[in-house]
Design a protein around this motif. Sequence first.
Motif, PDB file in Angstrom:
ATOM      1  N   ASP A  36      14.206  -0.231  12.023  1.00  0.00           N
ATOM      2  CA  ASP A  36      13.810   0.266  10.702  1.00  0.00           C
ATOM      3  C   ASP A  36      12.485   1.025  10.728  1.00  0.00           C
ATOM      4  O   ASP A  36      12.042   1.533   9.685  1.00  0.00           O
ATOM      5  N   ILE A  37      11.840   1.094  11.880  1.00  0.00           N
ATOM      6  CA  ILE A  37      10.555   1.782  11.975  1.00  0.00           C
ATOM      7  C   ILE A  37      10.610   3.210  11.427  1.00  0.00           C
ATOM      8  O   ILE A  37       9.649   3.670  10.791  1.00  0.00           O
ATOM      9  N   PRO A  38      11.723   3.969  11.622  1.00  0.00           N
ATOM     10  CA  PRO A  38      11.756   5.316  11.034  1.00  0.00           C
ATOM     11  C   PRO A  38      11.541   5.340   9.528  1.00  0.00           C
ATOM     12  O   PRO A  38      11.087   6.354   8.981  1.00  0.00           O
ATOM     13  N   LEU A  39      11.826   4.233   8.835  1.00  0.00           N
ATOM     14  CA  LEU A  39      11.518   4.172   7.405  1.00  0.00           C
ATOM     15  C   LEU A  39      10.015   4.284   7.181  1.00  0.00           C
ATOM     16  O   LEU A  39       9.559   4.909   6.213  1.00  0.00           O
ATOM     17  N   GLY A  40       9.236   3.661   8.067  1.00  0.00           N
ATOM     18  CA  GLY A  40       7.788   3.771   7.981  1.00  0.00           C
ATOM     19  C   GLY A  40       7.311   5.183   8.264  1.00  0.00           C
ATOM     20  O   GLY A  40       6.397   5.694   7.599  1.00  0.00           O
ATOM     21  N   ARG A  41       7.944   5.813   9.249  1.00  0.00           N
ATOM     22  CA  ARG A  41       7.580   7.201   9.556  1.00  0.00           C
ATOM     23  C   ARG A  41       7.855   8.117   8.361  1.00  0.00           C
ATOM     24  O   ARG A  41       7.040   8.960   7.996  1.00  0.00           O
ATOM     25  N   GLU A  42       9.022   7.926   7.746  1.00  0.00           N
ATOM     26  CA  GLU A  42       9.391   8.742   6.595  1.00  0.00           C
ATOM     27  C   GLU A  42       8.401   8.551   5.448  1.00  0.00           C
ATOM     28  O   GLU A  42       7.969   9.529   4.816  1.00  0.00           O
ATOM     29  N   ALA A  43       8.022   7.286   5.185  1.00  0.00           N
ATOM     30  CA  ALA A  43       7.077   7.017   4.091  1.00  0.00           C
ATOM     31  C   ALA A  43       5.712   7.625   4.390  1.00  0.00           C
ATOM     32  O   ALA A  43       5.050   8.187   3.505  1.00  0.00           O
ATOM     33  N   ALA A  44       5.256   7.522   5.653  1.00  0.00           N
ATOM     34  CA  ALA A  44       3.954   8.089   6.025  1.00  0.00           C
ATOM     35  C   ALA A  44       3.975   9.609   5.876  1.00  0.00           C
ATOM     36  O   ALA A  44       2.998  10.212   5.392  1.00  0.00           O
ATOM     37  N   ASN A  45       5.058  10.224   6.288  1.00  0.00           N
ATOM     38  CA  ASN A  45       5.154  11.681   6.145  1.00  0.00           C
ATOM     39  C   ASN A  45       5.206  12.104   4.687  1.00  0.00           C
ATOM     40  O   ASN A  45       4.667  13.155   4.316  1.00  0.00           O
ATOM     41  N   ARG A  46       5.837  11.272   3.837  1.00  0.00           N
ATOM     42  CA  ARG A  46       5.833  11.571   2.401  1.00  0.00           C
ATOM     43  C   ARG A  46       4.406  11.536   1.856  1.00  0.00           C
ATOM     44  O   ARG A  46       4.016  12.382   1.045  1.00  0.00           O
ATOM     45  N   ALA A  47       3.631  10.528   2.305  1.00  0.00           N
ATOM     46  CA  ALA A  47       2.235  10.431   1.861  1.00  0.00           C
ATOM     47  C   ALA A  47       1.450  11.670   2.273  1.00  0.00           C
ATOM     48  O   ALA A  47       0.677  12.232   1.483  1.00  0.00           O
ATOM     49  N   LEU A  48       1.664  12.128   3.518  1.00  0.00           N
ATOM     50  CA  LEU A  48       0.908  13.274   4.012  1.00  0.00           C
ATOM     51  C   LEU A  48       1.371  14.578   3.372  1.00  0.00           C
ATOM     52  O   LEU A  48       0.578  15.525   3.239  1.00  0.00           O
ATOM     53  N   ALA A  49       2.635  14.638   2.974  1.00  0.00           N
ATOM     54  CA  ALA A  49       3.098  15.831   2.262  1.00  0.00           C
ATOM     55  C   ALA A  49       2.394  15.972   0.921  1.00  0.00           C
ATOM     56  O   ALA A  49       2.126  17.083   0.448  1.00  0.00           O
ATOM     57  N   ILE A  50       2.070  14.837   0.311  1.00  0.00           N
ATOM     58  CA  ILE A  50       1.365  14.830  -0.978  1.00  0.00           C
ATOM     59  C   ILE A  50      -0.135  15.016  -0.779  1.00  0.00           C
ATOM     60  O   ILE A  50      -0.791  15.774  -1.493  1.00  0.00           O
ATOM     61  N   ASP A  51      -0.674  14.314   0.233  1.00  0.00           N
ATOM     62  CA  ASP A  51      -2.115  14.366   0.506  1.00  0.00           C
ATOM     63  C   ASP A  51      -2.320  14.426   2.018  1.00  0.00           C
ATOM     64  O   ASP A  51      -2.336  13.397   2.686  1.00  0.00           O
ATOM     65  N   PRO A  52      -2.468  15.623   2.581  1.00  0.00           N
ATOM     66  CA  PRO A  52      -2.612  15.753   4.042  1.00  0.00           C
ATOM     67  C   PRO A  52      -3.837  15.037   4.606  1.00  0.00           C
ATOM     68  O   PRO A  52      -3.914  14.807   5.817  1.00  0.00           O
ATOM     69  N   GLY A  53      -4.761  14.662   3.730  1.00  0.00           N
ATOM     70  CA  GLY A  53      -5.964  13.990   4.197  1.00  0.00           C
ATOM     71  C   GLY A  53      -5.922  12.481   4.061  1.00  0.00           C
ATOM     72  O   GLY A  53      -6.974  11.837   4.107  1.00  0.00           O
ATOM     73  N   TYR A  54      -4.714  11.909   3.920  1.00  0.00           N
ATOM     74  CA  TYR A  54      -4.627  10.455   3.746  1.00  0.00           C
ATOM     75  C   TYR A  54      -4.675   9.787   5.115  1.00  0.00           C
ATOM     76  O   TYR A  54      -3.690   9.767   5.868  1.00  0.00           O
ATOM     77  N   ALA A  55      -5.820   9.197   5.455  1.00  0.00           N
ATOM     78  CA  ALA A  55      -6.079   8.710   6.806  1.00  0.00           C
ATOM     79  C   ALA A  55      -5.129   7.598   7.233  1.00  0.00           C
ATOM     80  O   ALA A  55      -4.660   7.562   8.386  1.00  0.00           O
ATOM     81  N   ASP A  56      -4.843   6.665   6.325  1.00  0.00           N
ATOM     82  CA  ASP A  56      -4.028   5.511   6.712  1.00  0.00           C
ATOM     83  C   ASP A  56      -2.611   5.929   7.105  1.00  0.00           C
ATOM     84  O   ASP A  56      -1.989   5.291   7.954  1.00  0.00           O
ATOM     85  N   ALA A  57      -2.098   6.998   6.512  1.00  0.00           N
ATOM     86  CA  ALA A  57      -0.770   7.488   6.889  1.00  0.00           C
ATOM     87  C   ALA A  57      -0.789   7.991   8.330  1.00  0.00           C
ATOM     88  O   ALA A  57       0.158   7.758   9.097  1.00  0.00           O
ATOM     89  N   HIS A  58      -1.864   8.670   8.711  1.00  0.00           N
ATOM     90  CA  HIS A  58      -1.989   9.101  10.110  1.00  0.00           C
ATOM     91  C   HIS A  58      -2.068   7.890  11.048  1.00  0.00           C
ATOM     92  O   HIS A  58      -1.490   7.906  12.141  1.00  0.00           O
ATOM     93  N   ALA A  59      -2.760   6.837  10.616  1.00  0.00           N
ATOM     94  CA  ALA A  59      -2.875   5.640  11.456  1.00  0.00           C
ATOM     95  C   ALA A  59      -1.507   4.991  11.666  1.00  0.00           C
ATOM     96  O   ALA A  59      -1.199   4.512  12.770  1.00  0.00           O
ATOM     97  N   THR A  60      -0.696   4.963  10.616  1.00  0.00           N
ATOM     98  CA  THR A  60       0.646   4.395  10.765  1.00  0.00           C
ATOM     99  C   THR A  60       1.488   5.246  11.712  1.00  0.00           C
ATOM    100  O   THR A  60       2.208   4.716  12.572  1.00  0.00           O
ATOM    101  N   LEU A  61       1.408   6.558  11.580  1.00  0.00           N
ATOM    102  CA  LEU A  61       2.147   7.430  12.490  1.00  0.00           C
ATOM    103  C   LEU A  61       1.662   7.269  13.928  1.00  0.00           C
ATOM    104  O   LEU A  61       2.460   7.363  14.876  1.00  0.00           O
ATOM    105  N   ALA A  62       0.374   6.975  14.086  1.00  0.00           N
ATOM    106  CA  ALA A  62      -0.152   6.738  15.429  1.00  0.00           C
ATOM    107  C   ALA A  62       0.461   5.484  16.037  1.00  0.00           C
ATOM    108  O   ALA A  62       0.875   5.471  17.212  1.00  0.00           O
ATOM    109  N   TRP A  63       0.522   4.410  15.240  1.00  0.00           N
ATOM    110  CA  TRP A  63       1.121   3.170  15.750  1.00  0.00           C
ATOM    111  C   TRP A  63       2.589   3.390  16.098  1.00  0.00           C
ATOM    112  O   TRP A  63       3.064   2.910  17.135  1.00  0.00           O
ATOM    113  N   ILE A  64       3.327   4.099  15.266  1.00  0.00           N
ATOM    114  CA  ILE A  64       4.741   4.362  15.526  1.00  0.00           C
ATOM    115  C   ILE A  64       4.894   5.176  16.817  1.00  0.00           C
ATOM    116  O   ILE A  64       5.762   4.893  17.659  1.00  0.00           O
TER     117      ILE A  64
END
Length: 276
Positions: A36-64
């Motif tokens: 189910d990890i791709p669900l996290g990737r999808e949510a993080a990318n949605r966050a960055l599409a709205i706010d490219p400067g959202y640091a925590d979304a980048h951190a989640t993508l880094a862990w993935i």
Amino acid sequence: MYEQALAIDPDYAAAWAGMARTYRQQANAGLRPFADIPLGREAANRALAIDPGYADAHATLAWIASDYDGDPADAVRHYQRALALDPTNPDIIVDAAVLARDLGRLHEAITLLKYAVARDPVNPVGHQSLATSYLWAGRLDEAIASYRTALTLSPGRISAQYGIGTALLLKGEPEPALAAFALAEFESAFSELRERWGDRWPSEVAHVYAWIRDADAAFEWLDMAVLQNEDGLNSQFLRPFYAPVHTDPRWAAFRERTGTSEAQLDAIEFEVQLPQ
């Protein structure tokens, strides 16, 4: 709750980023399939599409990228972006330090984690990550101290107790190590008791805490038992496992609240005559 927030505002970046981190944490803890990890990737990318400067979304993508994709170079890229956006965020620093540790850069990891726990000293995750870095670096006494700090902040962290056992074993102290591993097994069983039966019978949890001399937790669970009017409250005072808290002033107050103080019981007349 994140879903409820997004139902109100589908463009709320913080909710998408929070959901992404939650998917990641649940999968990492075995609460949902790792697939189910791709669900996290999808949510993080949605966050960055709205706010490219959202640091925590980048951190989640880094862990993935690191743990799911096996792509540490991509993970480095995302962590560097996250830290550029939010350089003092202790959660992101801890995550980045774990990647540094996994890359074999233990000195850098320890430096990052010491900074993180200084900024967020009551977060057990940081202390445990620091302890593991000390362990892998062969700094065993420091590892044990940090694991114990994590346990003080979060007594149910079985893996921290296991880490203490490992450090003691590496120190050449097999008997204390065995005791630590046994305690880890106890914590596992106690955690199951809390999760399965704590809501129904809080007193079952309370008397274990009393026996291991965690009086604050014992009375917290006894308060829950009183609030929900748990069956069997009038016999709790007889249980021998509460002996370690008998001298605590809260014990007398608990007996008073449940109608089982000595004075209250002595005032009840009850005499049974056996047949001749």
